[in-house]
Design an enzyme around this catalytic site. Sequence first.
Site, mmCIF file in Angstrom:
data_model
loop_
_atom_site.group_PDB
_atom_site.id
_atom_site.type_symbol
_atom_site.label_atom_id
_atom_site.label_comp_id
_atom_site.label_asym_id
_atom_site.label_seq_id
_atom_site.Cartn_x
_atom_site.Cartn_y
_atom_site.Cartn_z
ATOM 1 N N PHE A 19 2.717 8.529 -0.454
ATOM 2 C CA PHE A 19 1.997 7.243 -0.400
ATOM 3 C C PHE A 19 0.571 7.360 -0.917
ATOM 4 C CE2 PHE A 19 4.952 6.718 3.354
ATOM 5 C CZ PHE A 19 5.933 6.176 2.562
ATOM 6 N N TRP B 110 0.842 -1.207 0.000
ATOM 7 C CA TRP B 110 0.000 0.000 0.000
ATOM 8 C C TRP B 110 0.875 1.254 0.000
ATOM 9 C CZ3 TRP B 110 -0.429 3.735 3.997
ATOM 10 C CH2 TRP B 110 -1.448 4.670 3.817
ATOM 11 N N HIS B 111 2.055 1.179 0.628
ATOM 12 C CA HIS B 111 2.933 2.350 0.714
ATOM 13 C C HIS B 111 3.564 2.707 -0.625
ATOM 14 C CE1 HIS B 111 2.723 1.569 5.095
ATOM 15 N NE2 HIS B 111 2.859 2.850 5.180
ATOM 16 N N GLY B 112 3.646 1.752 -1.536
ATOM 17 C CA GLY B 112 4.205 2.112 -2.830
ATOM 18 C C GLY B 112 4.539 0.905 -3.676
#
Lengths: 82, 531
Positions: free
Chosen positions: B531, B345-347
Amino acid sequence: MTKDEVLSQLVAMMRDYFDDEDLVLTRESTAEDVVEWDSLSHVNIIAGVESTFGVRFAISEIENLKSVGDLVELVAVKKGIA
Amino acid sequence: MIFSSLVFLFGFLPFALLGYALAARLGFRSGTVWLIFASLVFYGFWAPYLIVLIAVSIAFNYAVSVAIRRNAGSPPRQSALLWLGVGCNLAALFYYKYAFALLAWFEAQGLHVNAGAFADIVLPLGISFFTFTQIGYLVDCKDGVTKNDNLLDYLLFVTFFPHLIAGPIVHNGDLMPQFADPANRALKAVNLAPGLTLFILGMVKKVVLADPLAGKIAMGFTDAANLKLAGAWVTAVCYSFQLYFDFSGYSDMACGLALMFGVRFPANFNSPYKARSIIEFWQRWHMSLTRYLNQYLYNPIALAARRARIARGLPMTRKALSTPAAFVPMVAWPTLATMGLAGVWHGAGLQFLIFGLLHGAYLTINHAWRMYGPKSADGERARLRRLLSVIWQVALTYLAVLVGQVFFRAASVGQALDLLAGMTGLHGLFAPGAGAAVGSKLVQVQALLGLAPDDYKRCVKLAIFFAMAWFLPNSLQIMAAAEPVIGVKVQPAHSLLQWRPSWRWALATGALGFLAVMSLGGTTEFLYFQF
């Protein structure tokens, strides 16, 4: 079934789960009062309540069940107990 | 717009506050409309076309939410609508965040997929956050938790600018009752004073403490392959404090802004480096994300595993669940799955997946240790032994977090491994040819260790940062009298450091604010904006 009966069945289930016959729980008891009631046990208890009472909890309901009283009330709603 | 910029501080914020004060007098709805308008101005300030994107996202999700509620009598239809909504949200997130990275990876493997066509996709600000907020809302609608059909309320909930770009991730149930309460619908000194104080505390963390570390960290990570032991550690620890103060600062500023408008956000940051275990770390770091993941990912996965077990007639006691055969599907699997997804989800990029899985593994080990490890009897231990065990637990937790952060920051897995290799001494302890360095003993020692000439100052700074993170009360404790957030109980700070609406505090806060404004350099983005 009355709410008091829900409570006593719930306590019996919890005693069984924690393997502790002397566990004392009231409506006011929360996860903080029982040392071993951590986030992991919480999901286990929820699943246990579901099978004991033949109910099913929704995703949004689980996080908000913070005390024994909350569990009793929600089970009562789901079982149609006033 | 960035909270710590002149245009925000002296342009947007006064404009938003004054407008709100006037609009709220005109009536309840006017206040709502003003906040939505101001939030869209905030969001579209640099790139107005982004407003179109967020408008499409909001319109779609609102339509789905209404449809879900209208079909309350038919659970299967509700489920289908929910999956449609969640699917489209995730597809949009995938398109903006991962499509190019994934296609480029395929091309690197020799497949021709025309990744170049996706190279121009710009990640819309805050898409990860407002997508998550809205998915949570759809689930809440299906579960019958939210019943409000009002479009303006929904717009305000999603766009309210203090949380729009990087959280805290809010629930409808957190905000809407507060917005609905007419008592909150006016600017009040009792909210403005602590809100502004918290905002300034956050700004100091961001611009005075976090930002000056950025240059060293960028250099260190780029040069990771050549760093010796000391240089690698200075780089990694600098980053762990840049991230700490940046995110803590952001969270304070967001919660402070909301408070100025009479709204309390869920807590997001509560001295995570004081944590004595990884489980506790996640209860203190990005708390609103932890809560979100717990609710919408971990619980459903874990509950499904338990329902399957019950269906097979297996026992559900604590003892029965403690066997290794139960531990893997009941604990390890939901934890690793949740944290792996949290990482991604962060990248886009393998380093984020590794970051997530690493934390999944940490948490699994932590749970296993609680189940199978020796049971400590805190009460019986001597004070010294207790103190030593606290130090050991905090240090080990920090170290585990630090390794994760190296992956979190690195541009690639290779870069992360390079830095970790340097930290374990694989690149050597000393710099070659350091004997030639001229100057004081200090300069010579630094050259020998492969450090830059002014790194000793950084080391002193880092020592102070450790002391701050471990021994000072955090901003929630300092502001305890104003109860600035919801969902967490903190021990109020010592009375000397306890905020009060007094002249002394006003002067101190003013001085801090002045310091922060004077330190505004080239404004740098918050790390969590990416993000």
